[in-house]
Design an enzyme around this catalytic site. Structure first.
Site, PDB file in Angstrom:
ATOM      1  N   ASN A   9       8.621  -6.365 -13.405  1.00 40.59           N
ATOM      2  CA  ASN A   9       8.854  -6.744 -12.012  1.00 40.59           C
ATOM      3  C   ASN A   9      10.198  -6.147 -11.611  1.00 40.59           C
ATOM      4  O   ASN A   9      11.246  -6.651 -12.006  1.00 40.59           O
ATOM      5  CB  ASN A   9       8.881  -8.280 -11.899  1.00 40.59           C
ATOM      6  CG  ASN A   9       9.268  -8.755 -10.511  1.00 40.59           C
ATOM      7  OD1 ASN A   9       9.225  -7.981  -9.557  1.00 40.59           O
ATOM      8  ND2 ASN A   9       9.658 -10.016 -10.392  1.00 40.59           N
ATOM      9  N   LYS A  11      11.630  -6.088  -8.817  1.00 43.76           N
ATOM     10  CA  LYS A  11      12.332  -6.826  -7.748  1.00 43.76           C
ATOM     11  C   LYS A  11      12.865  -5.847  -6.689  1.00 43.76           C
ATOM     12  O   LYS A  11      12.249  -4.821  -6.442  1.00 43.76           O
ATOM     13  CB  LYS A  11      13.442  -7.697  -8.330  1.00 43.76           C
ATOM     14  CG  LYS A  11      12.978  -8.546  -9.513  1.00 43.76           C
ATOM     15  CD  LYS A  11      13.941  -9.636  -9.846  1.00 43.76           C
ATOM     16  CE  LYS A  11      13.549 -10.277 -11.163  1.00 43.76           C
ATOM     17  NZ  LYS A  11      14.061 -11.612 -11.341  1.00 43.76           N
ATOM     18  N   HIS A  95       6.025 -16.012  -6.982  1.00 45.17           N
ATOM     19  CA  HIS A  95       7.238 -15.845  -7.815  1.00 45.17           C
ATOM     20  C   HIS A  95       8.299 -16.832  -7.341  1.00 45.17           C
ATOM     21  O   HIS A  95       8.409 -17.101  -6.139  1.00 45.17           O
ATOM     22  CB  HIS A  95       7.737 -14.402  -7.707  1.00 45.17           C
ATOM     23  CG  HIS A  95       8.795 -14.087  -8.725  1.00 45.17           C
ATOM     24  ND1 HIS A  95      10.102 -14.475  -8.572  1.00 45.17           N
ATOM     25  CD2 HIS A  95       8.730 -13.454  -9.919  1.00 45.17           C
ATOM     26  CE1 HIS A  95      10.800 -14.071  -9.628  1.00 45.17           C
ATOM     27  NE2 HIS A  95       9.988 -13.455 -10.459  1.00 45.17           N
ATOM     28  N   GLU A  97      11.331 -16.532  -6.837  1.00 45.52           N
ATOM     29  CA  GLU A  97      12.258 -16.006  -5.823  1.00 45.52           C
ATOM     30  C   GLU A  97      11.614 -16.021  -4.436  1.00 45.52           C
ATOM     31  O   GLU A  97      12.298 -16.212  -3.429  1.00 45.52           O
ATOM     32  CB  GLU A  97      12.722 -14.590  -6.233  1.00 45.52           C
ATOM     33  CG  GLU A  97      13.702 -14.675  -7.403  1.00 45.52           C
ATOM     34  CD  GLU A  97      13.751 -13.456  -8.305  1.00 45.52           C
ATOM     35  OE1 GLU A  97      13.224 -12.393  -7.926  1.00 45.52           O
ATOM     36  OE2 GLU A  97      14.315 -13.575  -9.412  1.00 45.52           O
ATOM     37  N   GLU A 167       7.024 -19.127 -15.700  1.00 43.47           N
ATOM     38  CA  GLU A 167       8.379 -18.595 -15.554  1.00 43.47           C
ATOM     39  C   GLU A 167       9.344 -19.737 -15.232  1.00 43.47           C
ATOM     40  O   GLU A 167       9.538 -20.077 -14.047  1.00 43.47           O
ATOM     41  CB  GLU A 167       8.408 -17.577 -14.416  1.00 43.47           C
ATOM     42  CG  GLU A 167       7.566 -16.353 -14.645  1.00 43.47           C
ATOM     43  CD  GLU A 167       8.190 -15.135 -13.994  1.00 43.47           C
ATOM     44  OE1 GLU A 167       8.464 -14.168 -14.720  1.00 43.47           O
ATOM     45  OE2 GLU A 167       8.446 -15.163 -12.791  1.00 43.47           O
ATOM     46  N   SER A 212      13.987 -13.782 -18.775  1.00 42.05           N
ATOM     47  CA  SER A 212      14.925 -13.132 -19.693  1.00 42.05           C
ATOM     48  C   SER A 212      14.275 -12.657 -20.990  1.00 42.05           C
ATOM     49  O   SER A 212      14.867 -12.770 -22.068  1.00 42.05           O
ATOM     50  CB  SER A 212      16.108 -14.064 -19.983  1.00 42.05           C
ATOM     51  OG  SER A 212      16.826 -14.341 -18.789  1.00 42.05           O
TER      52      SER A 212
HETATM   53  C1  PEP Z   1      10.995 -12.100 -13.248  1.00 42.45           C
HETATM   54  O1  PEP Z   1      11.494 -11.475 -12.330  1.00 42.45           O
HETATM   55  O2  PEP Z   1       9.844 -12.526 -13.132  1.00 42.45           O
HETATM   56  C2  PEP Z   1      11.785 -12.310 -14.466  1.00 42.45           C
HETATM   57  C3  PEP Z   1      11.238 -12.966 -15.445  1.00 42.45           C
HETATM   58  O3  PEP Z   1      13.047 -11.792 -14.481  1.00 42.45           O
HETATM   59  P1  PEP Z   1      14.006 -11.636 -15.787  1.00 42.45           P
HETATM   60  O4  PEP Z   1      13.172 -10.996 -16.871  1.00 42.45           O
HETATM   61  O5  PEP Z   1      15.115 -10.763 -15.325  1.00 42.45           O
HETATM   62  O6  PEP Z   1      14.444 -12.997 -16.176  1.00 42.45           O
END
Ligand code: PEP
Length: 252
Positions: A9, A11, A95, A97, A167, A212
Protein backbone atom coordinates in the site's frame (compact mmCIF):
# COMPACT_ATOMS: atom_id res chain seq x y z
CA UNK A 1 -5.81 -24.55 1.18
CA UNK A 2 -5.28 -20.78 1.25
CA UNK A 3 -2.20 -19.42 -0.47
CA UNK A 4 -0.23 -16.46 0.84
CA UNK A 5 -0.46 -12.95 -0.59
CA UNK A 6 1.59 -9.81 0.03
CA UNK A 7 0.05 -6.48 -0.97
CA UNK A 8 1.89 -3.16 -0.90
CA UNK A 9 0.00 0.00 0.00
CA UNK A 10 1.95 2.97 -1.29
CA UNK A 11 -0.40 5.48 0.37
CA UNK A 12 0.24 9.10 -0.69
CA UNK A 13 3.69 8.36 -2.08
CA UNK A 14 5.23 7.97 -5.51
CA UNK A 15 6.35 9.79 -8.63
CA UNK A 16 6.51 8.66 -12.22
CA UNK A 17 10.28 8.25 -12.09
CA UNK A 18 10.35 6.75 -8.60
CA UNK A 19 7.59 4.26 -9.41
CA UNK A 20 9.38 3.11 -12.53
CA UNK A 21 12.59 2.43 -10.59
CA UNK A 22 10.75 0.65 -7.76
CA UNK A 23 8.66 -1.52 -10.09
CA UNK A 24 11.65 -2.48 -12.26
CA UNK A 25 13.50 -3.59 -9.12
CA UNK A 26 10.50 -5.64 -7.98
CA UNK A 27 10.12 -7.25 -11.40
CA UNK A 28 13.73 -8.45 -11.28
CA UNK A 29 13.02 -10.38 -8.05
CA UNK A 30 9.35 -11.38 -8.25
CA UNK A 31 8.67 -13.73 -11.16
CA UNK A 32 5.27 -14.95 -12.35
CA UNK A 33 4.15 -18.19 -10.72
CA UNK A 34 5.81 -17.48 -7.36
CA UNK A 35 4.67 -19.43 -4.32
CA UNK A 36 3.10 -16.33 -2.77
CA UNK A 37 0.99 -13.80 -4.64
CA UNK A 38 2.13 -10.19 -4.88
CA UNK A 39 0.37 -6.89 -5.60
CA UNK A 40 0.87 -3.16 -5.16
CA UNK A 41 -1.85 -0.57 -4.57
CA UNK A 42 -0.89 2.84 -5.89
CA UNK A 43 -2.43 6.33 -6.04
CA UNK A 44 -5.01 6.55 -8.86
CA UNK A 45 -2.98 8.68 -11.31
CA UNK A 46 -0.26 6.02 -11.45
CA UNK A 47 -2.51 3.06 -12.26
CA UNK A 48 -2.00 3.44 -16.02
CA UNK A 49 1.76 3.41 -15.41
CA UNK A 50 1.43 0.25 -13.32
CA UNK A 51 -0.65 -1.36 -16.03
CA UNK A 52 2.01 -0.56 -18.63
CA UNK A 53 4.88 -1.90 -16.55
CA UNK A 54 3.29 -4.84 -14.68
CA UNK A 55 0.99 -6.34 -17.33
CA UNK A 56 1.78 -10.05 -17.75
CA UNK A 57 4.11 -10.08 -14.72
CA UNK A 58 3.87 -11.84 -11.37
CA UNK A 59 2.79 -8.60 -9.70
CA UNK A 60 -0.86 -7.55 -9.72
CA UNK A 61 -2.03 -4.04 -8.85
CA UNK A 62 -4.95 -2.21 -7.35
CA UNK A 63 -6.43 1.01 -5.97
CA UNK A 64 -6.20 2.17 -2.36
CA UNK A 65 -9.91 2.98 -2.22
CA UNK A 66 -12.95 2.88 -4.50
CA UNK A 67 -16.17 4.85 -4.68
CA UNK A 68 -19.30 3.32 -3.19
CA UNK A 69 -21.06 4.67 -6.30
CA UNK A 70 -20.85 3.28 -9.81
CA UNK A 71 -21.27 6.58 -11.68
CA UNK A 72 -22.87 10.00 -11.55
CA UNK A 73 -22.48 13.37 -9.86
CA UNK A 74 -19.87 12.41 -7.26
CA UNK A 75 -17.01 14.85 -7.79
CA UNK A 76 -13.60 13.43 -7.00
CA UNK A 77 -14.70 9.82 -6.84
CA UNK A 78 -13.22 6.88 -8.78
CA UNK A 79 -15.45 3.90 -9.54
CA UNK A 80 -14.67 0.22 -9.50
CA UNK A 81 -15.27 0.03 -13.24
CA UNK A 82 -12.62 2.73 -13.77
CA UNK A 83 -10.14 0.76 -11.68
CA UNK A 84 -10.95 -2.38 -13.64
CA UNK A 85 -10.37 -0.50 -16.92
CA UNK A 86 -6.80 0.06 -15.78
CA UNK A 87 -6.30 -3.61 -15.04
CA UNK A 88 -6.68 -3.43 -11.26
CA UNK A 89 -7.34 -6.72 -9.53
CA UNK A 90 -7.66 -5.27 -6.02
CA UNK A 91 -9.19 -2.34 -4.16
CA UNK A 92 -8.41 -1.62 -0.52
CA UNK A 93 -11.55 -0.53 1.36
CA UNK A 94 -12.06 0.68 4.91
CA UNK A 95 -8.38 1.38 5.56
CA UNK A 96 -8.01 2.97 8.99
CA UNK A 97 -6.58 6.13 7.41
CA UNK A 98 -9.78 6.46 5.34
CA UNK A 99 -11.83 5.85 8.47
CA UNK A 100 -9.77 8.32 10.56
CA UNK A 101 -9.16 11.19 8.14
CA UNK A 102 -11.94 10.94 5.54
CA UNK A 103 -14.96 9.86 7.52
CA UNK A 104 -15.39 6.37 6.08
CA UNK A 105 -17.81 4.63 8.45
CA UNK A 106 -18.38 0.90 8.82
CA UNK A 107 -21.35 1.22 6.46
CA UNK A 108 -19.39 3.21 3.87
CA UNK A 109 -16.59 0.63 3.97
CA UNK A 110 -19.15 -2.14 3.41
CA UNK A 111 -20.73 -0.16 0.54
CA UNK A 112 -17.30 0.26 -1.04
CA UNK A 113 -16.67 -3.47 -0.70
CA UNK A 114 -19.95 -4.13 -2.53
CA UNK A 115 -19.05 -1.61 -5.26
CA UNK A 116 -15.67 -3.25 -5.79
CA UNK A 117 -17.35 -6.65 -6.15
CA UNK A 118 -19.87 -5.27 -8.65
CA UNK A 119 -16.91 -4.18 -10.78
CA UNK A 120 -15.28 -7.60 -10.61
CA UNK A 121 -12.48 -6.45 -8.29
CA UNK A 122 -11.21 -8.26 -5.21
CA UNK A 123 -11.80 -5.94 -2.26
CA UNK A 124 -9.38 -5.97 0.66
CA UNK A 125 -11.61 -5.04 3.60
CA UNK A 126 -9.59 -3.56 6.48
CA UNK A 127 -10.56 -3.81 10.12
CA UNK A 128 -8.65 -3.04 13.29
CA UNK A 129 -8.81 -1.53 16.72
CA UNK A 130 -7.07 1.55 18.13
CA UNK A 131 -4.63 1.32 21.03
CA UNK A 132 -7.22 2.81 23.34
CA UNK A 133 -9.74 0.16 22.30
CA UNK A 134 -7.22 -2.67 22.78
CA UNK A 135 -6.19 -1.40 26.19
CA UNK A 136 -9.84 -1.17 27.20
CA UNK A 137 -10.28 -4.84 26.24
CA UNK A 138 -12.56 -3.91 23.35
CA UNK A 139 -10.60 -5.42 20.44
CA UNK A 140 -13.13 -8.14 19.65
CA UNK A 141 -16.10 -5.80 20.07
CA UNK A 142 -14.61 -3.39 17.53
CA UNK A 143 -13.63 -6.12 15.05
CA UNK A 144 -17.10 -7.64 15.35
CA UNK A 145 -18.78 -4.28 14.70
CA UNK A 146 -16.64 -3.56 11.62
CA UNK A 147 -17.04 -7.07 10.21
CA UNK A 148 -20.76 -7.30 10.96
CA UNK A 149 -21.42 -4.17 8.87
CA UNK A 150 -19.97 -6.09 5.94
CA UNK A 151 -21.76 -9.34 6.76
CA UNK A 152 -25.05 -7.49 7.01
CA UNK A 153 -24.54 -5.84 3.64
CA UNK A 154 -23.13 -8.81 1.75
CA UNK A 155 -24.12 -11.91 3.66
CA UNK A 156 -21.39 -14.46 4.33
CA UNK A 157 -21.56 -15.63 0.70
CA UNK A 158 -20.55 -12.12 -0.39
CA UNK A 159 -17.21 -12.57 1.36
CA UNK A 160 -16.37 -15.51 -0.87
CA UNK A 161 -13.77 -14.13 -3.25
CA UNK A 162 -12.94 -11.15 -1.03
CA UNK A 163 -10.06 -10.56 1.37
CA UNK A 164 -10.04 -9.24 4.94
CA UNK A 165 -7.03 -7.43 6.40
CA UNK A 166 -6.57 -7.21 10.15
CA UNK A 167 -4.72 -3.97 10.74
CA UNK A 168 -4.46 -2.87 14.36
CA UNK A 169 -4.38 0.93 14.13
CA UNK A 170 -1.68 1.13 16.79
CA UNK A 171 0.65 -0.89 14.56
CA UNK A 172 0.19 1.05 11.32
CA UNK A 173 3.21 3.16 10.47
CA UNK A 174 4.35 3.12 14.09
CA UNK A 175 7.08 0.49 13.93
CA UNK A 176 5.16 -1.35 16.64
CA UNK A 177 4.04 -4.70 15.22
CA UNK A 178 1.43 -6.98 16.74
CA UNK A 179 3.05 -10.14 18.03
CA UNK A 180 2.44 -13.22 15.94
CA UNK A 181 0.20 -14.52 18.74
CA UNK A 182 -1.86 -11.29 18.82
CA UNK A 183 -2.30 -11.41 15.03
CA UNK A 184 -3.26 -15.10 15.10
CA UNK A 185 -5.79 -14.48 17.87
CA UNK A 186 -7.51 -11.66 15.96
CA UNK A 187 -7.48 -13.62 12.70
CA UNK A 188 -9.08 -16.64 14.38
CA UNK A 189 -11.73 -14.38 15.88
CA UNK A 190 -12.56 -12.93 12.45
CA UNK A 191 -12.48 -16.29 10.70
CA UNK A 192 -14.72 -17.94 13.29
CA UNK A 193 -17.21 -15.11 13.15
CA UNK A 194 -17.55 -15.60 9.39
CA UNK A 195 -17.51 -19.40 9.71
CA UNK A 196 -20.39 -19.05 12.16
CA UNK A 197 -22.46 -17.88 9.19
CA UNK A 198 -20.83 -20.00 6.49
CA UNK A 199 -18.21 -22.58 7.40
CA UNK A 200 -16.69 -22.93 3.94
CA UNK A 201 -16.42 -19.17 3.36
CA UNK A 202 -14.78 -18.70 6.78
CA UNK A 203 -12.29 -21.50 6.13
CA UNK A 204 -11.38 -20.27 2.65
CA UNK A 205 -11.19 -16.52 3.28
CA UNK A 206 -7.70 -15.01 3.04
CA UNK A 207 -6.99 -12.80 6.07
CA UNK A 208 -3.92 -10.58 5.75
CA UNK A 209 -2.10 -8.91 8.63
CA UNK A 210 -1.05 -5.28 8.33
CA UNK A 211 0.88 -3.03 10.70
CA UNK A 212 4.63 -2.41 10.46
CA UNK A 213 5.39 -5.67 8.66
CA UNK A 214 9.09 -5.82 7.81
CA UNK A 215 11.55 -8.36 6.48
CA UNK A 216 12.63 -9.01 10.07
CA UNK A 217 9.17 -9.91 11.46
CA UNK A 218 7.37 -11.24 8.37
CA UNK A 219 8.42 -14.89 8.70
CA UNK A 220 7.14 -15.14 12.27
CA UNK A 221 3.81 -13.51 11.40
CA UNK A 222 3.30 -15.55 8.22
CA UNK A 223 4.07 -18.79 10.07
CA UNK A 224 0.79 -18.38 11.96
CA UNK A 225 -1.84 -20.74 10.53
CA UNK A 226 -4.50 -18.05 10.09
CA UNK A 227 -2.22 -15.27 8.79
CA UNK A 228 -2.45 -15.53 5.02
CA UNK A 229 0.03 -12.82 4.15
CA UNK A 230 0.45 -9.11 4.67
CA UNK A 231 -0.77 -5.65 3.76
CA UNK A 232 2.41 -3.61 3.80
CA UNK A 233 2.69 0.19 3.92
CA UNK A 234 6.09 1.75 4.58
CA UNK A 235 8.17 -1.29 3.68
CA UNK A 236 6.46 -1.57 0.28
CA UNK A 237 8.24 1.61 -0.83
CA UNK A 238 11.69 0.00 -0.59
CA UNK A 239 12.20 -2.78 -3.13
CA UNK A 240 14.62 -4.79 -1.01
CA UNK A 241 12.30 -4.72 2.02
CA UNK A 242 9.17 -5.58 0.06
CA UNK A 243 10.90 -8.45 -1.74
CA UNK A 244 12.13 -9.82 1.61
CA UNK A 245 8.55 -9.80 2.91
CA UNK A 246 7.24 -11.47 -0.24
CA UNK A 247 9.97 -14.14 0.06
CA UNK A 248 9.02 -14.77 3.69
CA UNK A 249 5.43 -15.35 2.54
CA UNK A 250 6.57 -17.83 -0.08
CA UNK A 251 8.69 -19.70 2.46
CA UNK A 252 5.96 -19.87 5.11
C1 PEP B 1 -0.92 0.01 5.83
O1 PEP B 1 -0.80 1.08 5.26
O2 PEP B 1 -1.91 -0.68 5.62
C2 PEP B 1 0.15 -0.42 6.74
C3 PEP B 1 0.03 -1.57 7.33
O3 PEP B 1 1.21 0.43 6.89
P1 PEP B 1 2.63 0.08 7.60
O4 PEP B 1 3.10 -1.23 7.01
O5 PEP B 1 3.51 1.22 7.25
O6 PEP B 1 2.38 -0.04 9.06
Amino acid sequence: MRSKLVVGNWKLNGSVAGNEALLRSLLREIPPGGKAGCAVCAPYPYLAQLQGILRGSGIAWGGQDVSAFDQGAYTGEVSGRMLAEFGCRYAIVGHSERRMFFGDTDVVAADKYAAARRAGLTPIFCVGETLEEREAGRTETVLARQLDALLEKQGAAGLDGGIVAYEPVWAIGTGRTATAAQAQEAHVFLRERIAGRDKAVGAGLPILYGGSVKGANAAELFAMPDVDGGLVGGASLVAEDFVAIWRAAGAA
